[in-house]
Write a protein that holds these residues in place. Structure first.
Motif, PDB file in Angstrom:
ATOM      1  N   VAL A 240       0.880  -1.165   0.000  1.00 37.96           N
ATOM      2  CA  VAL A 240       0.000   0.000   0.000  1.00 37.96           C
ATOM      3  C   VAL A 240       0.921   1.219   0.000  1.00 37.96           C
ATOM      4  O   VAL A 240       1.926   1.215   0.708  1.00 37.96           O
ATOM      5  CB  VAL A 240      -0.880  -0.022   1.276  1.00 37.96           C
ATOM      6  N   ARG A 297     -15.585  -1.392  12.394  1.00 38.05           N
ATOM      7  CA  ARG A 297     -15.598  -2.795  12.829  1.00 38.05           C
ATOM      8  C   ARG A 297     -15.571  -2.906  14.360  1.00 38.05           C
ATOM      9  O   ARG A 297     -14.872  -3.763  14.929  1.00 38.05           O
ATOM     10  CB  ARG A 297     -14.429  -3.586  12.238  1.00 38.05           C
ATOM     11  N   TRP A 311     -11.088  -1.718  14.008  1.00 38.69           N
ATOM     12  CA  TRP A 311     -10.247  -1.556  12.820  1.00 38.69           C
ATOM     13  C   TRP A 311      -9.990  -0.061  12.653  1.00 38.69           C
ATOM     14  O   TRP A 311     -10.935   0.735  12.680  1.00 38.69           O
ATOM     15  CB  TRP A 311     -10.952  -2.108  11.588  1.00 38.69           C
TER      16      TRP A 311
ATOM     17  N   ASP B 190     -16.635  -4.035  -3.467  1.00 36.51           N
ATOM     18  CA  ASP B 190     -17.410  -2.793  -3.543  1.00 36.51           C
ATOM     19  C   ASP B 190     -16.522  -1.561  -3.451  1.00 36.51           C
ATOM     20  O   ASP B 190     -17.011  -0.449  -3.379  1.00 36.51           O
ATOM     21  CB  ASP B 190     -18.503  -2.762  -2.460  1.00 36.51           C
ATOM     22  N   ARG B 191     -15.187  -1.773  -3.451  1.00 39.52           N
ATOM     23  CA  ARG B 191     -14.287  -0.618  -3.382  1.00 39.52           C
ATOM     24  C   ARG B 191     -12.900  -1.018  -3.876  1.00 39.52           C
ATOM     25  O   ARG B 191     -12.681  -2.138  -4.297  1.00 39.52           O
ATOM     26  CB  ARG B 191     -14.206  -0.104  -1.952  1.00 39.52           C
ATOM     27  N   GLN B 192     -11.959  -0.080  -3.770  1.00 41.79           N
ATOM     28  CA  GLN B 192     -10.596  -0.348  -4.235  1.00 41.79           C
ATOM     29  C   GLN B 192      -9.905  -1.369  -3.341  1.00 41.79           C
ATOM     30  O   GLN B 192      -9.795  -1.172  -2.135  1.00 41.79           O
ATOM     31  CB  GLN B 192      -9.797   0.968  -4.251  1.00 41.79           C
ATOM     32  N   ASN B 196      -4.553  -1.343  -1.267  1.00 45.54           N
ATOM     33  CA  ASN B 196      -5.406  -1.039  -0.120  1.00 45.54           C
ATOM     34  C   ASN B 196      -5.578  -2.317   0.688  1.00 45.54           C
ATOM     35  O   ASN B 196      -5.251  -3.407   0.217  1.00 45.54           O
ATOM     36  CB  ASN B 196      -6.767  -0.525  -0.628  1.00 45.54           C
ATOM     37  N   VAL B 197      -6.055  -2.209   1.900  1.00 43.12           N
ATOM     38  CA  VAL B 197      -6.375  -3.374   2.724  1.00 43.12           C
ATOM     39  C   VAL B 197      -7.843  -3.249   3.114  1.00 43.12           C
ATOM     40  O   VAL B 197      -8.271  -2.186   3.581  1.00 43.12           O
ATOM     41  CB  VAL B 197      -5.487  -3.438   3.986  1.00 43.12           C
ATOM     42  N   LEU B 198      -8.612  -4.312   2.902  1.00 42.52           N
ATOM     43  CA  LEU B 198     -10.031  -4.289   3.261  1.00 42.52           C
ATOM     44  C   LEU B 198     -10.216  -4.958   4.627  1.00 42.52           C
ATOM     45  O   LEU B 198      -9.723  -6.062   4.859  1.00 42.52           O
ATOM     46  CB  LEU B 198     -10.882  -4.985   2.201  1.00 42.52           C
ATOM     47  N   ALA B 199     -10.952  -4.287   5.497  1.00 44.40           N
ATOM     48  CA  ALA B 199     -11.019  -4.680   6.908  1.00 44.40           C
ATOM     49  C   ALA B 199     -11.735  -5.989   7.146  1.00 44.40           C
ATOM     50  O   ALA B 199     -11.587  -6.588   8.210  1.00 44.40           O
ATOM     51  CB  ALA B 199     -11.709  -3.574   7.708  1.00 44.40           C
ATOM     52  N   GLN B 200     -12.531  -6.443   6.190  1.00 43.70           N
ATOM     53  CA  GLN B 200     -13.300  -7.662   6.428  1.00 43.70           C
ATOM     54  C   GLN B 200     -13.463  -8.459   5.148  1.00 43.70           C
ATOM     55  O   GLN B 200     -13.849  -7.932   4.117  1.00 43.70           O
ATOM     56  CB  GLN B 200     -14.661  -7.328   7.036  1.00 43.70           C
ATOM     57  N   PRO B 204     -20.441  -8.780   7.573  1.00 48.73           N
ATOM     58  CA  PRO B 204     -20.530  -9.026   9.015  1.00 48.73           C
ATOM     59  C   PRO B 204     -21.941  -9.418   9.457  1.00 48.73           C
ATOM     60  O   PRO B 204     -22.927  -9.052   8.822  1.00 48.73           O
ATOM     61  CB  PRO B 204     -20.151  -7.671   9.609  1.00 48.73           C
ATOM     62  N   ALA B 236      -8.890  -9.870   7.366  1.00 51.19           N
ATOM     63  CA  ALA B 236      -8.870  -8.764   6.415  1.00 51.19           C
ATOM     64  C   ALA B 236      -8.385  -9.286   5.068  1.00 51.19           C
ATOM     65  O   ALA B 236      -7.809 -10.362   4.985  1.00 51.19           O
ATOM     66  CB  ALA B 236      -7.953  -7.664   6.919  1.00 51.19           C
ATOM     67  N   ALA B 238      -5.887  -8.561   1.908  1.00 51.09           N
ATOM     68  CA  ALA B 238      -4.727  -7.805   1.438  1.00 51.09           C
ATOM     69  C   ALA B 238      -4.662  -7.879  -0.080  1.00 51.09           C
ATOM     70  O   ALA B 238      -5.185  -8.817  -0.677  1.00 51.09           O
ATOM     71  CB  ALA B 238      -3.450  -8.381   2.047  1.00 51.09           C
ATOM     72  N   PRO B 239      -4.024  -6.902  -0.716  1.00 48.93           N
ATOM     73  CA  PRO B 239      -3.892  -6.941  -2.185  1.00 48.93           C
ATOM     74  C   PRO B 239      -2.799  -7.923  -2.613  1.00 48.93           C
ATOM     75  O   PRO B 239      -1.750  -7.536  -3.126  1.00 48.93           O
ATOM     76  CB  PRO B 239      -3.560  -5.492  -2.535  1.00 48.93           C
TER      77      PRO B 239
END
Lengths: 342, 342
Positions: A240, A297, A311, B190-192, B196-200, B204, B236, B238-239
């Motif tokens: 990132v 979160r 988070w 639903d996003r980049q 980036n790192v997505l939290a989930q 949930p 999470a 990760a890319p």
């Protein structure tokens, strides 16, 4: 404020230093003369400030008695070499490198521990903590009395910009090489960072901890006023460019009242609480370029009602470093302006 | 082994299913007839096995009485729809989706809890746990009596392939768009996700946990035989295309003997212990394509001598899923071959 301060920014060509200069302008910080400094090879570059390009000069040649306040935004080595000289010249300073003894230069996050300013004596010395500690402090300080934290576990996925500009360039280069199916020869990092996660953002000591993990643990205990807190920290590097992501788990003294946690976070200064249904903050989508720490979160433990999981996403260079240093300076001059100007 | 089994692989066109077919071939699993199945639109594709391209057929039309053992490597919904039918036809099964009740289909990681096979009755039903649970179990099972773990905190940075093939394509597409400075319109996610790192890694529930986090916590407690263990899990995204990274913190019953931990890990089956000076394992550099779980960054607590911190890297599709399922099948037929063949 009609009075202004003469300021030095050391490390003005780095990712944090450049952001710091920009924030001084954005926030109309009362800057008189601005001296941009860097070590060795970076001297000679120029950095924009209020429509002019200011030349960056070599810190080794600088007379610190010309300024009231210096921001040290270069590495630890530069702070170690020049902080004493600044103090001896009567110059107050805010160090972002973590090189100074916390007893001499306490960590300050204005949203978390503003009262720590009261005990200072001139010339003033403050530490602007590591970016992860700033983000954690903004989120956890408003929850302190609610949680009475016993343990804190932090897994930080740090942006490569935490390692400087070369690291940013290298992530871009490696990614392009891989997408074009060209063989990868890592530079800067000793291995592939593109599409990979590196377990440690720095070299480990004999016990296996990296200095950033120790720094984070020490700082968060000081910022929260919890010397007995047991901190587990892992600082990894994610592919990132900008923006840190922190997975946080807190063990509280007693069962956590999640509704009150949410109420506190929604009102916390410097914090943006993201909790619409299914939504959550991310480093790139929310935090980068912003002045707030993003948190979401919010949830209890799977097995333990005394656990709180969170988070956090934060702009490591801006909110985590440059902005916190400038906010700290603002608070410092609010308390001690007359003494700084003498 | 001279006798062979007729096998079905459901989800044969997915990342895990395709790897599973490949591993059956690599390990010379005693396959008689191999039936490759998938749901709906994937039927009709073909997958290579022993030099031939096998046509993938629709699972809805399949007669499970034709096979002795079925691997369910599609999603939870497919397992829910067809597992009962398989069992009713006398077919044993190994489910990789986590859809089955653990009481009916216990989790098995051959390196961790082989004895759990003893209590089964035909037709046999096993769960191959989530990739993170497999990796954790391989590393923590050999340390169980040494640590007597009280708490386990896991932050998993999962590869996008954990969300299937479309997620892999989307990470590549988004990355290319960004590197070419084109505007990003996210698909699938639903996003980049790029840089980036997505939290989930999923949606949930009402308490804020995603199903993978609940699954991981339940499975690791069963695999380690520690129903009282308090687990905190964050999964999470990760890319990263393939390979999971886990930051793990264990609170033990008493101070941790790190030397004995290292000795155990160096000898642990299915585990590669990386600890030369300053070195550490990564998902892409070490684990991907390998049959072992990689572990490093073994260190105590910063504040608590009863804490153990680790970093784990594992191939989510291979070791975490397909290989564990095939190893489980090998163990199952070692125990119960005659009963499976009847």
């Amino acid at each position: 404020m009609s009075q202004s301060l003469d300021i030095a920014v050391i490390g003005a060509t780095g990712t944090v230093g450049e952001t710091l200069v920009q924030i001084l302008e954005e926030r109309e910080f009362p800057v008189g003369n601005l001296h941009l400094l860097a070590s060795g090879e970076s001297a000679g570059a120029s950095v924009p400030f209020k429509g002019r390009n200011l030349r960056v000069r070599d810190v080794a040649d600088f007379d610190f008695s010309q300024v009231h306040l210096a921001f040290f935004a270069a590495g630890e080595a530069v702070t170690r070499s020049f902080a004493m000289r600044a103090t001896a010249a009567g110059c107050s300073l805010i160090d972002l490198s973590g090189a100074l003894d916390p007893a001499d230069a306490p960590s300050l996050v204005p949203e978390a521990n503003p009262a720590s300013l009261d005990a200072l004596t001139a010339p003033y010395r403050l530490t602007s903590p590591s970016a992860s500690a700033v983000a954690l402090a903004c989120v956890l300080a408003p929850l302190g009395d609610l949680l009475k934290p016993q343990r804190l576990s932090v897994m930080a996925s740090l942006a490569v910009s935490s390692r400087g500009r070369e690291a940013v360039t290298e992530l871009a280069r490696q990614t392009a090489e891989l997408l074009n199916a060209r063989p990868l020869e890592p530079r800067f990092f000793d291995r592939q960072i593109a599409f990979n996660v590196l377990a440690q953002a720095g070299a480990p000591d004999a016990d296996g901890h990296i200095s950033l993990e120790r720094r984070l643990a020490g700082e968060i205990k000081q910022l929260l006023g919890l010397p007995e807190l047991r901190v587990s920290a892992t600082c990894a590097l994610a592919p990132v460019f900008f923006g840190d992501s922190l997975a946080v788990s807190v063990v509280a003294e007693q069962p956590v009242d999640l509704e009150r946690v949410r109420e506190r976070l929604a009102k916390a200064p410097g914090v943006e609480f993201v909790e619409e249904e299914g939504d959550y903050p991310t480093a790139v989508g929310d935090a980068v370029g912003q002045d707030s720490v993003y948190v979401g979160r919010v949830r209890g433990g799977l097995d333990d009602p005394s656990e709180l999981n969170l988070w956090i996403a934060s702009d490591n260079a801006r909110k985590g470093a440059a902005l916190n240093a400038v906010q700290s300076a603002e608070l410092l001059i609010k308390h001690y302006l007359s003494k700084i100007l003498t």
